[in-house]
Design a protein around this motif. Structure first.
Motif: not given
Length: 234
Positions: A10-21, A125-133, A173-179
């Motif tokens: 399983v691969i987790g991605f951050d969102a802000d400044d990892t996927l988009w500006v 996708l594992a990100t933090k911030g305001d839910l609606l935004d 051990s089976e998880f990778l996070m990218i951010g």
């Protein structure tokens, strides 16, 4: 030391400044805010006081544009000794609205990476911030379909990640996070026995910066751009 990624499922991605500006818009907003308060303080002092206010308000408001706007308003009241005009408060609110209406600008290689990795791994996708935004940005990004699970966290500490992995029945051990953040996307994962890859963004919020000693002895890889992850994972 060579890191073995063969067990990753399983691969987790951050969102802000990892996927988009994202952070770039906050820096622009801070400059705009300083202009509106220039009658009361120097730009450097305004910037310092705003950051201090954000840190004080973080436990109460959390992360995201709305929390940032509230801190700007509160800072304006303090810096002006309660003399700030309604017109300036209105201008500050408009800074926030403008940020919320920004287009979602994907970083280089994002869609190619997600498309290729989604064939062999479960992506979340594992990100933090305001839910609606964050929901709005994700919808605008057109990337929703690549993720089997989307989690918008109130914070990204070891306990938050452990809870998420337990909930999804994922072994660390089976998880990778990218951010892009060592503090939020890398060190907490390494500390709970998961894997992490750091993809630095050219601008980093002061709150997300870490001291060099915090990374000493920590096992993670740093790449220059997201597309390089395809040289590591297949």
């Amino acid at each position: 030391m060579e890191i073995d990624y063969n067990g990753i499922k399983v691969i987790g991605f951050d969102a802000d400044d990892t996927l988009w500006v994202n952070e770039t818009y906050f820096r622009d907003a801070e400059l705009e805010f300083a202009k509106h308060l220039s009658n009361y303080e120097t730009p450097n002092k305004i910037d310092q006081e705003l950051f201090k206010m954000e840190m004080n308000n973080l436990p109460l408001y959390g992360y995201g544009v709305k929390a940032f706007v509230l801190s700007m308003v509160e800072s304006a009241i303090e810096l002006s000794n309660k003399n700030v005009s309604v017109k300036t408060i209105e201008a500050i609110l408009n800074i926030g609205k403008d940020m919320l209406n920004k287009p979602v600008e994907l970083l280089d290689g994002v869609e190619e990476v997600l498309k290729k990795l989604s064939k062999n791994y479960k992506l979340i996708l594992a990100t933090k911030g305001d839910l609606l935004d964050q929901e709005r940005k994700l919808e605008k990004s057109g990337l929703t379909g690549y993720f089997q699970h989307i989690e918008i966290l109130s914070d990204k500490k070891e306990a938050n990640y452990s809870k998420l992995l337990n909930h999804l029945s994922i072994k660390p051990s089976e998880f990778l996070m990218i951010g892009n953040s060592l503090k939020s996307d890398v060190l907490p994962l390494v500390n709970i026995g998961a894997h992490a890859v750091h993809v630095p963004f050219h601008t980093t919020w002061a709150h997300e910066q870490v001291e060099e000693q915090e990374t000493n002895g920590k096992s993670y890889k740093t790449i220059n751009s997201l597309i390089e992850i395809l040289n590591i994972l297949h």
